[in-house]
Motif scaffolding. Structure first.
Motif, PDB file in Angstrom:
ATOM      1  N   PHE A   4      -8.654   7.040   3.650  1.00 48.72           N
ATOM      2  CA  PHE A   4      -7.134   7.352   2.774  1.00 48.72           C
ATOM      3  C   PHE A   4      -5.598   8.029   3.402  1.00 48.72           C
ATOM      4  CE2 PHE A   4     -10.900   7.202  -0.241  1.00 48.72           C
ATOM      5  CZ  PHE A   4     -10.374   5.765  -0.678  1.00 48.72           C
ATOM      6  N   LEU A  57      -3.254  11.004   1.777  1.00 52.58           N
ATOM      7  CA  LEU A  57      -2.275  11.039   1.615  1.00 52.58           C
ATOM      8  C   LEU A  57      -1.057  11.374   1.651  1.00 52.58           C
ATOM      9  CD1 LEU A  57      -5.034  13.615   0.065  1.00 52.58           C
ATOM     10  CD2 LEU A  57      -4.275  11.817  -1.144  1.00 52.58           C
ATOM     11  N   PRO A  75       1.051  -1.128  -0.244  1.00 57.77           N
ATOM     12  CA  PRO A  75      -0.119  -0.180  -0.311  1.00 57.77           C
ATOM     13  C   PRO A  75       0.871   1.337   0.164  1.00 57.77           C
ATOM     14  CG  PRO A  75      -0.547  -1.423   1.700  1.00 57.77           C
ATOM     15  CD  PRO A  75       0.614  -1.925   0.962  1.00 57.77           C
ATOM     16  N   SER A  76       1.679   1.021   0.180  1.00 53.22           N
ATOM     17  CA  SER A  76       3.105   2.316   0.715  1.00 53.22           C
ATOM     18  C   SER A  76       4.027   2.698  -0.615  1.00 53.22           C
ATOM     19  CB  SER A  76       3.837   1.955   1.783  1.00 53.22           C
ATOM     20  OG  SER A  76       3.205   1.438   2.960  1.00 53.22           O
ATOM     21  N   LYS A 130      -0.205   4.356   5.082  1.00 54.90           N
ATOM     22  CA  LYS A 130      -0.680   4.408   3.993  1.00 54.90           C
ATOM     23  C   LYS A 130      -1.005   2.397   4.578  1.00 54.90           C
ATOM     24  CE  LYS A 130       0.104   6.761   0.085  1.00 54.90           C
ATOM     25  NZ  LYS A 130      -0.506   7.432  -0.720  1.00 54.90           N
ATOM     26  N   GLU A 188       1.699  14.385  -2.453  1.00 53.80           N
ATOM     27  CA  GLU A 188       0.365  14.866  -2.589  1.00 53.80           C
ATOM     28  C   GLU A 188      -0.726  15.296  -3.261  1.00 53.80           C
ATOM     29  OE1 GLU A 188       0.746   9.651  -2.029  1.00 53.80           O
ATOM     30  OE2 GLU A 188      -1.155  10.112  -2.643  1.00 53.80           O
ATOM     31  N   LYS A 207       2.884   4.932  -3.188  1.00 56.52           N
ATOM     32  CA  LYS A 207       2.213   4.950  -3.991  1.00 56.52           C
ATOM     33  C   LYS A 207       1.732   6.793  -3.712  1.00 56.52           C
ATOM     34  CE  LYS A 207      -0.561   0.531  -4.627  1.00 56.52           C
ATOM     35  NZ  LYS A 207      -0.957  -0.530  -4.060  1.00 56.52           N
ATOM     36  N   SER A 208       0.594   6.522  -5.200  1.00 55.23           N
ATOM     37  CA  SER A 208      -0.343   7.552  -4.512  1.00 55.23           C
ATOM     38  C   SER A 208      -2.093   7.594  -4.442  1.00 55.23           C
ATOM     39  CB  SER A 208      -0.229   8.154  -5.874  1.00 55.23           C
ATOM     40  OG  SER A 208      -1.209   9.671  -6.567  1.00 55.23           O
ATOM     41  N   ASP A 209      -2.492   7.726  -3.910  1.00 56.36           N
ATOM     42  CA  ASP A 209      -4.277   7.963  -3.637  1.00 56.36           C
ATOM     43  C   ASP A 209      -4.935   9.635  -3.898  1.00 56.36           C
ATOM     44  OD1 ASP A 209      -4.272   5.101  -1.909  1.00 56.36           O
ATOM     45  OD2 ASP A 209      -3.603   5.608  -0.913  1.00 56.36           O
ATOM     46  N   LYS A 222      -4.608   0.271   6.954  1.00 59.03           N
ATOM     47  CA  LYS A 222      -4.719  -0.913   6.554  1.00 59.03           C
ATOM     48  C   LYS A 222      -5.056  -2.687   7.558  1.00 59.03           C
ATOM     49  CE  LYS A 222      -5.056  -0.374   1.538  1.00 59.03           C
ATOM     50  NZ  LYS A 222      -5.841   1.165   1.853  1.00 59.03           N
ATOM     51  N   SER A 280      -6.270   9.746  -6.908  1.00 54.14           N
ATOM     52  CA  SER A 280      -7.665   9.816  -7.679  1.00 54.14           C
ATOM     53  C   SER A 280      -8.704   8.828  -6.558  1.00 54.14           C
ATOM     54  CB  SER A 280      -7.175   8.599  -8.572  1.00 54.14           C
ATOM     55  OG  SER A 280      -6.195   9.175  -9.664  1.00 54.14           O
ATOM     56  N   PRO A 281      -8.508   8.085  -5.602  1.00 53.53           N
ATOM     57  CA  PRO A 281      -9.446   7.806  -4.979  1.00 53.53           C
ATOM     58  C   PRO A 281      -9.898   9.031  -4.066  1.00 53.53           C
ATOM     59  CG  PRO A 281      -8.162   6.775  -4.068  1.00 53.53           C
ATOM     60  CD  PRO A 281      -7.389   7.327  -5.538  1.00 53.53           C
TER      61      PRO A 281
END
Lengths: 665, 161
Positions: A377, A379, A136-137, A359, A383, A206-208, A363, A210-211
């Protein structure tokens, strides 16, 4: 003082590590991929080549500076050489530059431009490889790797994790996790420092984004956001403004986030205040009872994973408190739906963090309630900066706004959380400061830059020994000392150098002075705030009154604490020694982790196999050797069917086999 | 319980080398002698026993062409492709061998796990070029016909077992 001639000008130098440092001190920029002053010198990229009179062309990073040296850093020959190196690197490089996450901050891109490389004459012979999105990272794209080894050395030297290393050789060389598998199956703790030192887009957070945009444009959702303390110390850098102070940057971020459509903007520093109140209570209890000491802080998710996988016997030393992010998510999902009159599943909680491991943290199953993640989420600072740009906002001209209440009020104690030593200082303010005074300067002795800082304070005649640690390699050293004889009461550990302000989600920096500036920024932010002791936060007090009763209460434990459990370091399967032919098996698993082996698991395995033979149950058992049940102090450990037997002997094993085999038949 | 014997041997190898991380290469060599290759689980086990990261062990195991992470056949045929042998058309031998053993593309081991074919850089017997090594036996001035017979003989012997 020694003298050196660089490009026909005289300079003086002292004890600089190498020629490269001397040249850079003279404000002459030499390009490098593989040199980081925090890491060992590797000398692989050959970009820092200089001409030393009488000795020819040498790499400045691995040449000591000597008295009277005459150095030329830039001439036709050297320029051509550098150009050739970069051109060859580009030949095998995945040149998706326009859509690469590192675009504009990529060193390879910058160098190609600076050196004027407009054409690559060689063909790309690299085989295509899938991008590793498993964690996730961090995202790993081997086709963008230049093999400088910065990530490998950071992981090994500073963090002592070694999740990635060089494999294969020659033109097949690659940096990858063990057995060429994905990062998720490795021991990676997701600190993301590999991505910080990576000069290209081979390793990126990792980019979040978009969500989060999706959630913002969904009319049924109410999206709230909270900003971590360390973010305000660095966001300005992303817009080329390093002078931005903490409060001012925070105010601008609040405006930007509201413009983007976030319904409320809160401050993680509020939750940090709460963390301090809970963690101090936990510590005070342990300290007076003399139990589970030293207490380790648990706000750094990379450090928590590190303990879970390498030091399972010390998990109980971790504070059971959730991190500020964990506490924030839990409280937000508990009180906000009612406050806004919405359904819990329609509330989206976003946090802005300096960190990539956060990130991963959201979870963790214990940070979900009824199948809904407490924080939806994360960021990173990077980001958020990108989202501000995407929104067409100009950071420098943004107005400042105030955080929303109630989860936006903080004391200075919650803000300094972002610095290494900040948690400890805030705990001391909570435990030791006089109730009627707002004076807290006396606790600043825990500040500093060293990777391991120790100090002690007198509390009711008892010595309270404190250690502040950053970098997981340093944490390993401290644990080794504890295992020997050393006594501590409270140990703060942050995985990233400098604490959260040096997190891998922050704008990328190479100059270590940047870290100092960020640290100073948070301490100054503390000064301008009205309150400094976390327990004085009126909104925290109200939250306890309305929902949580008192620090350490049952309710507080439900919402603000979590259980940490040991985890397997690697995804490797156990090794099958024997497998019976019958369909149903009794599984016998002998631990062959180092400490069990030293306690005789090898002999035990032999005895168990003989036993199986003697009893004539060969066809109905499966015998395996596993590499760690994480109960190292009680080895040898054997699992027979559903039973885990510690300090196992052949007699104990026989008894368990006799009992368990019945359940199979 | 063939697996047990091998695993016990690995434990013994680690013991003999005093669990010393600087002896990683001799340990891997000895372990490869036991298994004829280096199984992943065993590499992870070696890493944890020596207190080094599995990624490092994997790096060493993939760096040297002597080590293999894929199971190899019972008989290992090394065809020399050094300069002298190459000039004497060793590449024809490799092609003939692959056709004979029905190995396609990058395959080097037969499906029945009887043979593994490797091209090596120099066996140090250039005077006998082209040279081939089957297990520990050296064959010089090999021709495709000679090669075919050597293989057939081994297969016959194996069938008789």
């Amino acid at each position: 003082m020694k003298t050196i001639t660089i490009n026909e000008k005289k300079y003086t130098f002292d004890n600089e590590k190498n020629l490269l440092e001397v040249i850079r001190k003279a404000n002459i920029e030499l390009p490098t991929f593989c040199y980081h002053s925090e890491l060992s010198t590797y000398g692989a990229c050959r970009l820092c080549m200089v001409n030393v009179q009488g000795r020819g062309i040498l790499p400045a990073c691995s040449t000591p500076a000597e008295e009277g040296m005459v150095v030329v850093t830039n001439n036709e020959e050297i320029r051509e050489m550098r150009k050739m190196i970069v051109e060859l690197l580009l030949a095998n490089h995945n040149k998706d530059c326009t859509s690469c996450h590192k675009s504009e901050s990529c060193q390879l891109q910058t160098l190609a431009r600076r050196l004027g490389i407009h054409k690559v004459r060689f063909q790309n012979v690299r085989k295509p490889e899938p991008v590793d999105f498993s964690t996730p990272s961090i995202v790993r794209d081997a086709t963008k790797c230049v093999l400088c080894g910065d990530c490998v050395r950071f992981c090994e030297e500073i963090q002592t994790v070694g999740a990635i290393d060089f494999a294969h050789r020659g033109s097949n060389s690659a940096v990858c996790p063990s057995f060429g598998k994905n990062l998720e199956s490795s021991e990676c703790v997701y600190c993301g420092q590999c991505a910080r030192v990576c000069p290209t887009g081979a390793l990126t957070p990792k980019s979040d984004v978009s969500p989060v945009w999706n959630a913002l444009s969904n009319k049924n959702k109410t999206v709230v956001v909270a900003i971590a303390p360390a973010v305000r110390a660095a966001i300005g850098e992303a817009f080329g403004d390093t002078k931005e102070t903490g409060t001012s940057a925070a105010g601008k971020m609040v405006t930007a986030l509201r413009t983007m459509g976030f319904k409320k903007v809160f401050d993680i520093s509020f939750a940090a205040d709460m963390t301090i109140v809970e963690e101090s209570k936990e510590f005070a209890d342990r300290f007076s009872a003399g139990e589970k000491l030293p207490q380790f802080t648990s706000c750094c998710p990379a450090w928590v994973k590190f303990v879970e996988q390498y030091y399972p016997d010390m998990i109980e030393n971790l504070s059971s408190c959730r991190s500020p992010q964990g506490m924030f998510g839990s409280i937000a999902k508990k009180i906000l739906p009612e406050m806004y009159g919405i359904k819990k599943e329609d509330l989206v909680v976003v946090s802005v963090m300096p960190c990539t491991a956060k990130k991963f943290e959201i979870k963790r199953p214990e940070l979900s309630t009824d199948g809904i993640q407490d924080t939806d989420f994360v960021l990173t600072t990077q980001e958020l900066a990108r989202m501000i740009e995407e929104s067409g906002l100009t950071f420098s001209t943004l107005e400042r706004s105030a955080f929303d209440m109630p989860l936006g009020f903080k004391t200075g104690g919650g803000v300094i959380f972002g610095n290494s030593g900040g948690v400890t200082e805030a705990v001391l303010r909570n435990v030791l400061a006089k109730a009627d005074s707002n004076e807290v300067d006396e606790f600043s002795f825990v500040r500093g830059e060293d990777g391991i800082r120790e100090t002690s304070v007198k509390v009711n005649g008892k010595d309270l020994k404190v250690a502040v640690v950053h970098g997981l390699g340093n944490a390993r050293k401290v644990i080794r000392d504890i295992r020997a004889t050393k006594k501590y009461d409270l140990i703060e550990v942050m995985a990233c150098p400098g604490g959260c302000i040096g997190g891998a989600g922050q704008p990328v920096y190479k100059d270590l002075d940047v870290r100092k500036k960020r640290t100073k920024c948070l301490y100054e932010n503390d000064k301008v705030l009205e309150l400094h002791k976390p327990q004085d936060n009126p909104y925290v007090q109200k939250l306890y009154k309305d929902f949580l009763k008192e620090p350490g209460s049952h309710e507080a434990h439900e919402c603000l604490h979590a259980k940490h459990t040991s985890r397997k370091r690697l995804a490797e399967n156990p090794f099958t020694i024997h497998k019976g032919i019958d369909e149903k098996h009794l599984k016998i698993n002998v631990c062959f982790g180092t400490s069990c082996m030293l306690r005789g698991s090898q002999k035990l395995l032999k005895q168990i196999l003989e036993l199986v033979d003697k009893k004539g149950i060969k066809d109905t058992v499966e015998v395996q050797a596993s590499f760690c049940f994480e109960k190292c102090s009680k080895g040898p450990v054997v699992r027979i069917g559903s039973k885990v037997i510690t300090k196992c002997t052949v007699e104990l094993a026989e008894k368990a086999i006799d009992e368990e085999i019945k359940t199979i038949a | 319980m063939e697996n047990y014997g091998k695993f016990d041997k690995v434990c013994q190898i680690l013991e003999e080398n005093g669990r010393d991380k600087t002896k990683l290469i001799p340990i891997l060599q000895a372990v490869q002698d036991v298994y004829r290759y280096l199984p992943e689980e065993i590499l992870a086990f070696i890493a944890s026993s020596l207190n080094i990261s599995p990624a490092r062990v994997y790096g060493v195991a993939t760096f040297f062409s002597h080590f293999t992470l894929k199971p190899k056949g019972k008989h290992i045929i090394k065809v020399c492709d050094g300069t002298a042998c190459h000039v004497k058309k060793s590449s024809l031998l490799i092609d003939a061998l692959k056709t004979k053993l029905n190995l396609k593309g990058t395959e080097i081991t037969t499906k029945d796990m009887l043979f593994t074919v490797e091209a090596v850089s120099c066996l140090g017997a250039c005077g006998l070029a082209p040279v081939m090594l089957v297990d520990n036996d050296v064959y010089g001035q090999v021709t495709p016909e000679k090669l075919s017979k050597i293989i057939d003989d081994i297969i016959k012997k194996e069938e008789a077992l």
